[in-house]
Design an enzyme around this catalytic site. Sequence first.
Site, short mmCIF file in Angstrom:
data_model
loop_
_atom_site.label_atom_id
_atom_site.label_comp_id
_atom_site.label_asym_id
_atom_site.label_seq_id
_atom_site.Cartn_x
_atom_site.Cartn_y
_atom_site.Cartn_z
N SER A 1 0.82 -1.22 0.00
CA SER A 1 0.00 0.00 0.00
C SER A 1 0.86 1.26 0.00
O SER A 1 0.45 2.27 -0.58
CB SER A 1 -0.93 0.00 1.21
OG SER A 1 -1.94 -0.99 1.04
N PHE A 2 2.02 1.21 0.66
CA PHE A 2 2.87 2.41 0.66
C PHE A 2 3.32 2.77 -0.75
O PHE A 2 3.45 3.95 -1.08
CB PHE A 2 4.09 2.21 1.57
CG PHE A 2 4.81 3.49 1.89
CD1 PHE A 2 5.93 3.85 1.16
CD2 PHE A 2 4.35 4.34 2.88
CE1 PHE A 2 6.59 5.04 1.44
CE2 PHE A 2 5.01 5.53 3.17
CZ PHE A 2 6.13 5.87 2.45
N VAL B 1 -4.47 -2.86 4.45
CA VAL B 1 -3.48 -2.86 5.53
C VAL B 1 -4.15 -3.46 6.76
O VAL B 1 -5.23 -3.01 7.16
CB VAL B 1 -2.99 -1.45 5.83
CG1 VAL B 1 -1.74 -1.49 6.72
CG2 VAL B 1 -2.65 -0.70 4.54
N THR C 1 3.11 -4.64 15.52
CA THR C 1 3.87 -3.40 15.79
C THR C 1 3.12 -2.17 15.28
O THR C 1 2.04 -2.27 14.70
CB THR C 1 5.24 -3.45 15.09
OG1 THR C 1 5.05 -3.32 13.68
CG2 THR C 1 5.97 -4.76 15.40
N HIS D 1 3.92 -0.51 12.81
CA HIS D 1 4.10 -0.36 11.35
C HIS D 1 2.78 -0.06 10.66
O HIS D 1 2.70 0.74 9.73
CB HIS D 1 4.75 -1.61 10.77
CG HIS D 1 5.30 -1.38 9.40
ND1 HIS D 1 5.01 -2.22 8.34
CD2 HIS D 1 6.10 -0.42 8.90
CE1 HIS D 1 5.61 -1.77 7.27
NE2 HIS D 1 6.29 -0.69 7.57
N PHE E 1 -9.46 6.80 -2.78
CA PHE E 1 -8.77 6.07 -1.70
C PHE E 1 -9.55 4.79 -1.38
O PHE E 1 -10.50 4.80 -0.61
CB PHE E 1 -8.69 6.97 -0.46
CG PHE E 1 -7.86 6.43 0.66
CD1 PHE E 1 -8.43 5.89 1.80
CD2 PHE E 1 -6.47 6.47 0.59
CE1 PHE E 1 -7.67 5.40 2.85
CE2 PHE E 1 -5.68 5.97 1.63
CZ PHE E 1 -6.29 5.44 2.76
N ARG F 1 -15.54 -6.39 4.01
CA ARG F 1 -15.61 -5.15 3.21
C ARG F 1 -15.10 -5.31 1.78
O ARG F 1 -14.98 -4.34 1.05
CB ARG F 1 -14.84 -4.03 3.94
CG ARG F 1 -15.53 -3.58 5.23
CD ARG F 1 -14.60 -2.91 6.21
NE ARG F 1 -15.33 -2.46 7.40
CZ ARG F 1 -15.71 -3.26 8.39
NH1 ARG F 1 -15.42 -4.57 8.34
NH2 ARG F 1 -16.38 -2.78 9.42
N1 LIG Z 1 1.80 -4.85 6.39
C1 LIG Z 1 1.25 -4.39 5.21
C2 LIG Z 1 2.00 -3.70 4.27
N2 LIG Z 1 3.32 -3.44 4.47
C3 LIG Z 1 4.24 -3.13 3.39
C4 LIG Z 1 4.24 -1.64 3.01
O1 LIG Z 1 3.04 -1.28 2.33
C5 LIG Z 1 5.40 -1.37 2.05
O2 LIG Z 1 5.24 -2.19 0.89
C6 LIG Z 1 6.74 -1.67 2.71
O3 LIG Z 1 6.82 -0.93 3.91
C7 LIG Z 1 7.90 -1.31 1.79
O4 LIG Z 1 7.84 0.06 1.43
N3 LIG Z 1 1.43 -3.27 3.12
C8 LIG Z 1 0.10 -3.48 2.88
O5 LIG Z 1 -0.42 -3.08 1.82
N4 LIG Z 1 -0.65 -4.15 3.80
C9 LIG Z 1 -0.13 -4.60 4.97
O6 LIG Z 1 -0.87 -5.21 5.79
C1 LIG Z 2 0.84 -3.19 8.49
C2 LIG Z 2 2.07 -4.00 8.54
O1 LIG Z 2 3.09 -3.66 7.99
C3 LIG Z 2 2.00 -5.18 9.46
O2 LIG Z 2 1.12 -6.13 8.90
C4 LIG Z 2 3.36 -5.83 9.64
O3 LIG Z 2 3.17 -6.70 10.72
P1 LIG Z 2 4.02 -6.46 12.08
O4 LIG Z 2 3.53 -5.14 12.66
O5 LIG Z 2 3.64 -7.63 12.97
O6 LIG Z 2 5.48 -6.42 11.71
#
Ligand SMILES: Nc1c(NC[C@H](O)[C@H](O)[C@H](O)CO)[nH]c(=O)[nH]c1=O
Ligand SMILES: CC(=O)[C@@H](O)COP(=O)(O)O
Length: 159
Positions: free
Chosen positions: A63-64, A88, A93, A95, A120, A134
């Site tokens: 997604s980033f 996401v 964590t 993150h 979005f 969803r």
């Molecule tokens: N944990 C999820 C991610 N994490 C990866 C980030 O989006 C990105 O690709 C990475 O940080 C490298 O830049 N992405 C999602 O779309 N969904 C998640 O649950």
């Molecule tokens: C949203 C994320 O990047 C997440 O799913 C990664 O999982 P964690 O927070 O357990 O490292």
Amino acid sequence: MATTNLSYYDKATIPNAKKYRFGIVVSEWNPDITENLYLGAVQALIENGATNDNIIKWDVPGSFELIFGCKKMIETQNVDAIIAIGNVIQGETKHFDFVCDGVTQGIKDLNIKYDIPIIFCVLTDNTKQQSLDRSGGKHGNKGIESAVAAIKMAALREF
Ligand SMILES: Nc1c(NC[C@H](O)[C@H](O)[C@H](O)CO)[nH]c(=O)[nH]c1=O
Ligand SMILES: CC(=O)[C@@H](O)COP(=O)(O)O
């Protein structure tokens, strides 16, 4: 707050999408979810007059990366609106917080910088079940909602 069904809309209130070109940028994280969102979006676009030749799909890792993917789509393709699709899901964590905030702000910034509306369509959920609900489950499909928004914004952009 009650969750609104994401798929019901009055077709009579939607402009015909035949003349518009749509970009759809799809995150590869949680592909079972994002592919269902994508299929819902395409179904709604076609049902409202869009043609397959006028729908361009790009995949990005997560997604980033939707931010850069949408930017490049705007800069290199002739589209009237873009749908950014991601999912996401909260992990162990913080993150989750940074990815969700980053993609939200990034897509917002692109909507300000460029004259192409970016819709979005990123599910930011606590659990996988919330995402399933969803993306074609009991709460509908956010891809359908996003396609309707994309058509309406493509029409608004012409003013
Ligand atoms: N944990 C999820 C991610 N994490 C990866 C980030 O989006 C990105 O690709 C990475 O940080 C490298 O830049 N992405 C999602 O779309 N969904 C998640 O649950
Ligand atoms: C949203 C994320 O990047 C997440 O799913 C990664 O999982 P964690 O927070 O357990 O490292």
